[in-house]
Design a protein around this motif. Sequence first.
Motif, mmCIF file in Angstrom:
data_model
loop_
_atom_site.group_PDB
_atom_site.id
_atom_site.type_symbol
_atom_site.label_atom_id
_atom_site.label_comp_id
_atom_site.label_asym_id
_atom_site.label_seq_id
_atom_site.Cartn_x
_atom_site.Cartn_y
_atom_site.Cartn_z
ATOM 1 N N ALA A 1 -6.104 4.045 -4.177
ATOM 2 C CA ALA A 1 -6.132 3.457 -5.516
ATOM 3 C C ALA A 1 -4.815 2.775 -5.878
ATOM 4 O O ALA A 1 -4.698 2.210 -6.943
ATOM 5 N N ASN A 2 -3.824 2.828 -4.987
ATOM 6 C CA ASN A 2 -2.507 2.312 -5.323
ATOM 7 C C ASN A 2 -2.113 1.054 -4.569
ATOM 8 O O ASN A 2 -0.936 0.820 -4.334
ATOM 9 N N LYS A 3 -3.068 0.218 -4.178
ATOM 10 C CA LYS A 3 -2.707 -1.046 -3.527
ATOM 11 C C LYS A 3 -2.406 -2.071 -4.607
ATOM 12 O O LYS A 3 -3.188 -2.276 -5.520
ATOM 13 N N ILE A 4 -1.255 -2.695 -4.476
ATOM 14 C CA ILE A 4 -0.826 -3.682 -5.466
ATOM 15 C C ILE A 4 -0.543 -4.993 -4.745
ATOM 16 O O ILE A 4 -0.087 -4.985 -3.605
ATOM 17 N N GLU A 5 -0.865 -6.104 -5.398
ATOM 18 C CA GLU A 5 -0.680 -7.418 -4.794
ATOM 19 C C GLU A 5 -0.019 -8.363 -5.787
ATOM 20 O O GLU A 5 -0.194 -8.224 -6.997
ATOM 21 N N SER A 6 0.728 -9.307 -5.254
ATOM 22 C CA SER A 6 1.268 -10.403 -6.056
ATOM 23 C C SER A 6 0.936 -11.690 -5.318
ATOM 24 O O SER A 6 1.311 -11.853 -4.156
ATOM 25 N N ARG A 7 0.202 -12.569 -5.986
ATOM 26 C CA ARG A 7 -0.201 -13.846 -5.403
ATOM 27 C C ARG A 7 0.129 -14.952 -6.382
ATOM 28 O O ARG A 7 0.018 -14.765 -7.588
ATOM 29 N N GLU B 1 0.857 -1.188 0.000
ATOM 30 C CA GLU B 1 0.000 0.000 0.000
ATOM 31 C C GLU B 1 0.890 1.234 0.000
ATOM 32 O O GLU B 1 1.931 1.261 0.651
ATOM 33 N N THR B 2 0.470 2.246 -0.726
ATOM 34 C CA THR B 2 1.232 3.480 -0.831
ATOM 35 C C THR B 2 0.612 4.544 0.058
ATOM 36 O O THR B 2 -0.606 4.737 0.059
ATOM 37 N N TYR B 3 1.455 5.230 0.812
ATOM 38 C CA TYR B 3 1.038 6.367 1.636
ATOM 39 C C TYR B 3 1.828 7.579 1.185
ATOM 40 O O TYR B 3 2.963 7.458 0.724
ATOM 41 N N HIS B 4 1.223 8.746 1.300
ATOM 42 C CA HIS B 4 1.944 9.975 0.992
ATOM 43 C C HIS B 4 1.786 10.921 2.171
ATOM 44 O O HIS B 4 0.835 10.818 2.949
#
Length: 136
Positions: A101-107, A39-42
Motif C-alpha cells: 500500500a506504500n508505493k509512491i510515484e512522481s510523474r 516502493e517500501t519494504y520492511h
Amino acid sequence: VSQVPVAEGKSVQQTVELLARRLEALGADKQGTFAVDCETYHTAAALGTQGQTGKLMYVMHNSEYPLSCFALFENGPCLVADANFDTLMVKLKGFFQNAKANKIESRGTRYQYCDFLVKLGTVTMGPSARGISVEV
C-alpha cells in the motif's frame, strides 16, 4: 527537490498546470517527461525481535537512470544496483516484505530553463494525487 503546496481552491492537477504555464511564460522549453517510483519494504516479522519495530528499505526507480535501481536503508547506506535488483527482492521475501500500500510515484514534465533542468511532477499514492514535486 521540494514539495510545493497546492494552491488554495485548486486541485493538484490545476496547480501543476498553473506552475507549468509560469515556467513556460519565463521561457522554459519542454524537454520530455520523467517518472520516479518508490516502493517500501520492511524487515520480515520472523527476523525482528518482539517489541522492536522492523527496519525500512525504500527501492526507487528513476527514468533518468533506466538501467539502475536505488535502495535506501532507513538510517543507513544507499545502494545503487542494476535494474534486476527487483528480481533479487522477490527472492529475499523471507527477509524483506513489500508494503504494497506504500508505493509512491512522481510523474511529470521536464523543462530546460537557461542552465537549469526543472522537473515538475504530480506525486501519487495508488490512484490518488497526494502532492506536487519540483526538482531543479
